[in-house]
Design a protein around this motif. Structure first.
Motif, mmCIF file in Angstrom:
data_model
loop_
_atom_site.group_PDB
_atom_site.id
_atom_site.type_symbol
_atom_site.label_atom_id
_atom_site.label_comp_id
_atom_site.label_asym_id
_atom_site.label_seq_id
_atom_site.Cartn_x
_atom_site.Cartn_y
_atom_site.Cartn_z
ATOM 1 N N VAL A 99 9.734 4.468 -2.027
ATOM 2 C CA VAL A 99 9.606 4.020 -3.416
ATOM 3 C C VAL A 99 8.163 4.203 -3.859
ATOM 4 C CG1 VAL A 99 11.489 2.353 -3.233
ATOM 5 C CG2 VAL A 99 9.147 1.645 -2.694
ATOM 6 N N GLN A 100 7.924 3.948 -5.170
ATOM 7 C CA GLN A 100 6.581 3.952 -5.719
ATOM 8 C C GLN A 100 6.033 2.522 -5.721
ATOM 9 O OE1 GLN A 100 4.757 6.618 -6.547
ATOM 10 N NE2 GLN A 100 6.485 7.890 -5.856
ATOM 11 N N PRO A 101 4.754 2.300 -5.386
ATOM 12 C CA PRO A 101 4.218 0.932 -5.295
ATOM 13 C C PRO A 101 4.356 0.137 -6.581
ATOM 14 C CG PRO A 101 2.708 2.506 -4.288
ATOM 15 C CD PRO A 101 3.769 3.310 -4.970
ATOM 16 N N GLU A 102 4.073 0.766 -7.737
ATOM 17 C CA GLU A 102 4.094 0.020 -8.992
ATOM 18 C C GLU A 102 5.499 -0.411 -9.396
ATOM 19 O OE1 GLU A 102 4.019 4.462 -9.705
ATOM 20 O OE2 GLU A 102 2.813 3.002 -8.569
ATOM 21 N N VAL A 103 6.512 0.177 -8.794
ATOM 22 C CA VAL A 103 7.893 -0.167 -9.150
ATOM 23 C C VAL A 103 8.315 -1.493 -8.525
ATOM 24 C CG1 VAL A 103 10.303 0.588 -8.979
ATOM 25 C CG2 VAL A 103 8.502 2.249 -9.452
ATOM 26 N N ASN B 140 0.834 -1.201 0.000
ATOM 27 C CA ASN B 140 0.000 0.000 0.000
ATOM 28 C C ASN B 140 0.873 1.257 0.000
ATOM 29 O OD1 ASN B 140 0.957 0.088 2.608
ATOM 30 N ND2 ASN B 140 -1.045 0.040 3.598
ATOM 31 N N GLU B 141 0.203 2.386 -0.127
ATOM 32 C CA GLU B 141 0.922 3.653 -0.260
ATOM 33 C C GLU B 141 1.760 3.953 0.981
ATOM 34 O OE1 GLU B 141 1.217 5.645 -2.752
ATOM 35 O OE2 GLU B 141 -0.208 4.730 -4.152
ATOM 36 N N ALA C 146 4.942 1.889 0.871
ATOM 37 C CA ALA C 146 5.827 2.390 -0.176
ATOM 38 C C ALA C 146 6.461 3.717 0.236
ATOM 39 C CB ALA C 146 5.048 2.546 -1.478
ATOM 40 N N LYS C 147 5.675 4.580 0.856
ATOM 41 C CA LYS C 147 6.208 5.861 1.317
ATOM 42 C C LYS C 147 7.255 5.654 2.397
ATOM 43 C CE LYS C 147 4.717 10.287 3.265
ATOM 44 N NZ LYS C 147 3.549 11.073 3.746
ATOM 45 N N ARG D 282 6.053 -4.015 -7.112
ATOM 46 C CA ARG D 282 5.114 -5.134 -7.143
ATOM 47 C C ARG D 282 5.547 -6.189 -8.144
ATOM 48 N NH1 ARG D 282 -0.305 -1.421 -7.180
ATOM 49 N NH2 ARG D 282 -0.317 -0.877 -4.961
#
Length: 486
Positions: free
Chosen positions: A287-291, A278-279, A282-283, A293
């Motif tokens: 990092v960004q979540p989609e990077v 979740n956000e 990731a925060k 997964r």
């Protein structure tokens, strides 16, 4: 479809077998009936000539059988199995067993000649390309025969009829072939018809349902199949749609739960690859979540001090046991150490097989900072306490020396202008005043001594000395009074 074809073939084959068996048995039974009828007619025809000993008539009867009954062989034997009369004249006077090729028929003839009872069945034998049906009837020694044969012999001989059945067997074989051909065509037609019906009513629908099931197994739960038929496949399709709807509802419920988790949260597969993050998590990692997964493992992302030993996620995947409130320190993408409290558990299917694991993280940065501040405050208080104890001890030592008459020591003021400084400053001021008063007293005493010395020397008058002495005494008295007051 193959099973249905096998079932059709089995039942049709059984029907063919029963039909052929029935036809063969019926044909043989009819032939046997005809054979027995011929046997009875032959016996009736030769009974009277044999009773009167007219062998010529008997020979004529057998010649007539030879001429009019193609292939039929009729024999009359004596009780020793010797042929007395025969439609085949060349076989007369020869043993009957030479013309019987089936052991059961030979044995039946012997039993008949001994017991006088006809066998219960007919016999079939094959001689080369020809097949025969054999019937046997005993010739009993009746009263009309006693004048020639006497009455001592119960059985005089036997009549043996060999009916050719080669043509019957050929007809049965042809019928069998025709039946096999007919039933083969019938089986093929039934199979083709069933195949067509199954293809339209069952196979296509089941194949389509199987394709949709494969899509579901691949993760596509948007599938929906329409089949309003009232049969079992229609019911199966409706149940399939209901199952997919239930699956979508449960997935949406699970997604809602994931979205409702405010704390950092992520899930991994059995290979530790991150499948969801979740956000907040990731925060926290920077990092960004989609990077991450499906690409990075949790170890590559969080760099925890527990990754190599004591990892809660690895424990959950290995044993299925949950871990609650484990303290870890991770290093985020910026290289900053972050203190966390993590709780992990395994994700299992209905059979208990572990499909992955999840972890919920709680940032303890503020708590750790508060702990550090509390610890520093405690240390400062301890230092202040020790310093206070030292200053109190110093003051106590000074007062002890003062009590012993030493007015020179002074307490050191820290300059913090605290209560202790104020407390120390008062004794210091008092000691300063006492020192000043003592100095004044010393000076006054010195004056008195000087005056007394002058009196002793007589340089002044008694009145002056008395006044000076009185003044000195007053000054000394005032000083002592002031000292006492302070």
């Amino acid at each position: 479809m193959g099973v249905i074809a096998v079932v059709v073939i089995i039942f049709t084959g059984a029907s063919i077998s029963q039909t052929i068996t029935f036809l063969s048995r019926s044909g043989l039974e009819l032939t046997a009936t005809y054979n027995k009828s011929l046997l009875e007619h032959t016996y009736s025809a030769i009974r009277y000539p044999m009773a009167i000993g007219d062998s010529d008539i008997i020979v004529e009867q057998f010649d007539d059988i030879k001429q009019n009954m193609q292939g039929v062989e009729v024999y009359v034997t004596d009780f020793r199995q010797g042929i007395t009369y025969a439609s085949e004249k060349e076989r007369t006077r020869s043993p009957m067993h030479q013309h019987l090729h089936q052991p059961e028929a030979k044995q039946a003839l012997s039993d008949t000649l001994q017991s006088g009872q006809p066998p219960n069945a007919t016999f079939t034998e094959t001689n080369g390309a020809n097949s025969y049906l054999i019937s046997i009837k005993p010739v009993l020694n009746e009263r009309s025969c006693h004048h020639c044969h006497g009455s001592s012999q119960k059985v005089l001989g036997a009549i043996v009829v060999k009916q050719p059945v080669t043509s019957i067997f050929a007809a049965l074989g042809a019928t069998r072939v025709r039946l096999l051909g007919f039933y083969t065509v019938e089986i093929i037609g039934i199979i083709l018809l069933l195949n067509l019906l199954l293809s339209r009513l069952v196979t296509r629908r089941i194949r389509f349902l199987a394709e949709q099931t494969s899509r579901v197994s691949a993760g596509d739960v948007s599938v929906e199949v329409w089949d309003d038929a009232k049969d079992s496949i229609g019911a199966l399709t409706r149940n399939f749609n209901q199952m997919i709807k239930g699956t979508r509802d449960r997935m949406e419920y699970a997604n809602s739960l994931k979205l409702g988790i405010y704390d950092p949260f992520f899930m991994v597969d059995p290979d530790m690859k991150i499948t969801y993050i979740n956000e907040a998590a990731a925060k926290l990692a920077g990092v960004q979540p989609e990077v991450v997964r499906g690409v990075k493992t949790c170890e590559e992302l969080f760099h925890s001090d527990k990754c190599q030993e004591g990892c809660p996620i690895k424990k959950a995947l290995a044993t299925g046991e949950a871990s609650l409130g484990t303290r870890v320190i991770m290093t985020n993408a910026a290289g900053r150490a972050v203190h966390l409290s993590v709780s992990s558990a395994a994700l299992k299917d209905s059979t208990g097989r572990i499909l992955g694991a999840f972890e919920i993280l709680r940032d303890l940065t503020k708590e750790v900072e508060a702990e550090h501040m509390l610890k520093e405050s405690y240390l400062r208080e301890e230092e202040a306490k020790e310093l206070l104890q030292e200053r109190v001890q110093d003051l106590s030592n000074i007062l002890t020396r003062v009590a012993d008459g030493d007015l020179t020591p002074r307490a050191v003021v820290s300059g913090q202008d605290d209560v202790m400084d104020q407390l120390i400053q008062k004794p210091n001021e008092t000691l300063d005043r006492m020192t000043e008063l003592i100095s004044q007293t010393q000076r006054a005493a010195y004056t008195v001594v000087t005056g007394i010395h002058h009196i002793a020397r007589g340089n002044q008058s008694l009145a002056q000395r008395t006044e000076q002495q009185a003044a000195a005494m007053e000054e000394t008295s005032a000083t002592i009074e002031e000292l006492i007051t302070s």
